[in-house]
Design an enzyme around this catalytic site. Structure first.
Site, PDB file in Angstrom:
ATOM      1  N   PRO A   1       1.413  -1.353  -0.248  1.00  0.00           N
ATOM      2  CA  PRO A   1      -0.411   0.306  -0.406  1.00  0.00           C
ATOM      3  C   PRO A   1       0.916   1.068  -0.332  1.00  0.00           C
ATOM      4  O   PRO A   1       2.435   1.517   0.824  1.00  0.00           O
ATOM      5  CB  PRO A   1      -0.986   0.107   1.182  1.00  0.00           C
ATOM      6  CG  PRO A   1       0.146  -1.228   2.257  1.00  0.00           C
ATOM      7  CD  PRO A   1       0.831  -1.728   1.404  1.00  0.00           C
ATOM      8  N   HIS A   2       0.868   2.066  -0.991  1.00  0.00           N
ATOM      9  CA  HIS A   2       1.573   3.343  -0.812  1.00  0.00           C
ATOM     10  C   HIS A   2      -0.183   4.720  -1.474  1.00  0.00           C
ATOM     11  O   HIS A   2      -0.992   4.040  -1.449  1.00  0.00           O
ATOM     12  CB  HIS A   2       2.223   3.196  -2.256  1.00  0.00           C
ATOM     13  CG  HIS A   2       2.201   2.853  -2.406  1.00  0.00           C
ATOM     14  ND1 HIS A   2       1.658   1.381  -3.451  1.00  0.00           N
ATOM     15  CD2 HIS A   2       2.189   3.957  -4.569  1.00  0.00           C
ATOM     16  CE1 HIS A   2       1.441   1.803  -4.972  1.00  0.00           C
ATOM     17  NE2 HIS A   2       1.129   2.975  -5.340  1.00  0.00           N
ATOM     18  N   GLY A   3      -0.354   5.685  -1.236  1.00  0.00           N
ATOM     19  CA  GLY A   3      -0.534   6.636  -1.006  1.00  0.00           C
ATOM     20  C   GLY A   3      -0.796   7.143  -3.270  1.00  0.00           C
ATOM     21  O   GLY A   3       0.261   6.814  -4.069  1.00  0.00           O
TER      22      GLY A   3
END
Length: 128
Positions: free
Chosen positions: A44-46
């Site tokens: 997960p990352h932005g």
């Protein structure tokens, strides 16, 4: 999945790598496209719009031996990432190598030795 993202995002916030708003960007990314990479690993990352919430490159790892439903698969290792510039390229290339080794992914998911997990995830890519 949201709880795992909040946990990893919270670790990134606690380290000072990101502003608290970045965590919402991580959740938005999942709504657009899954960050499940395979072999029990999610990254997960932005979203691009949350780039301004990144203060410094940060990587955190959460281990879920029982697994977390991550849409197309079950994540046992969740690697939260916030990267400045092109810093993410090295992380992605290392993860790509790890993902090719199903046994290593299983070991990482079940290991109770944090230094083993850290060493495997940060080792330089092999030349084979």
């Amino acid at each position: 999945m949201d709880e795992a993202i909040e946990f990893c995002g919270g670790l990134l916030v606690a380290r000072g790598s990101v502003a608290p708003e970045y965590v919402e960007g991580m959740k938005q990314r999942e709504r657009v496209v899954s960050t499940y990479l395979g072999n029990g690993v999610a990254l997960p990352h932005g979203v691009l719009e949350s780039k301004s919430d990144i203060r410094s490159t940060g990587i955190v790892v959460a281990q879920y031996p029982e697994g977390v439903d991550w849409g197309p698969g079950t994540a046992h290792i969740v690697v939260g990432l916030a990267a400045v510039g092109d810093d993410h390229v090295q992380v992605l290339s290392r993860l790509a190598e790890i993902l090719q080794d199903e046994d290593l992914c299983d070991e990482l998911a079940q290991s109770e030795d944090a230094s083993f997990v850290y060493e495997r995830l940060t080792a330089p890519p092999s030349d084979d």
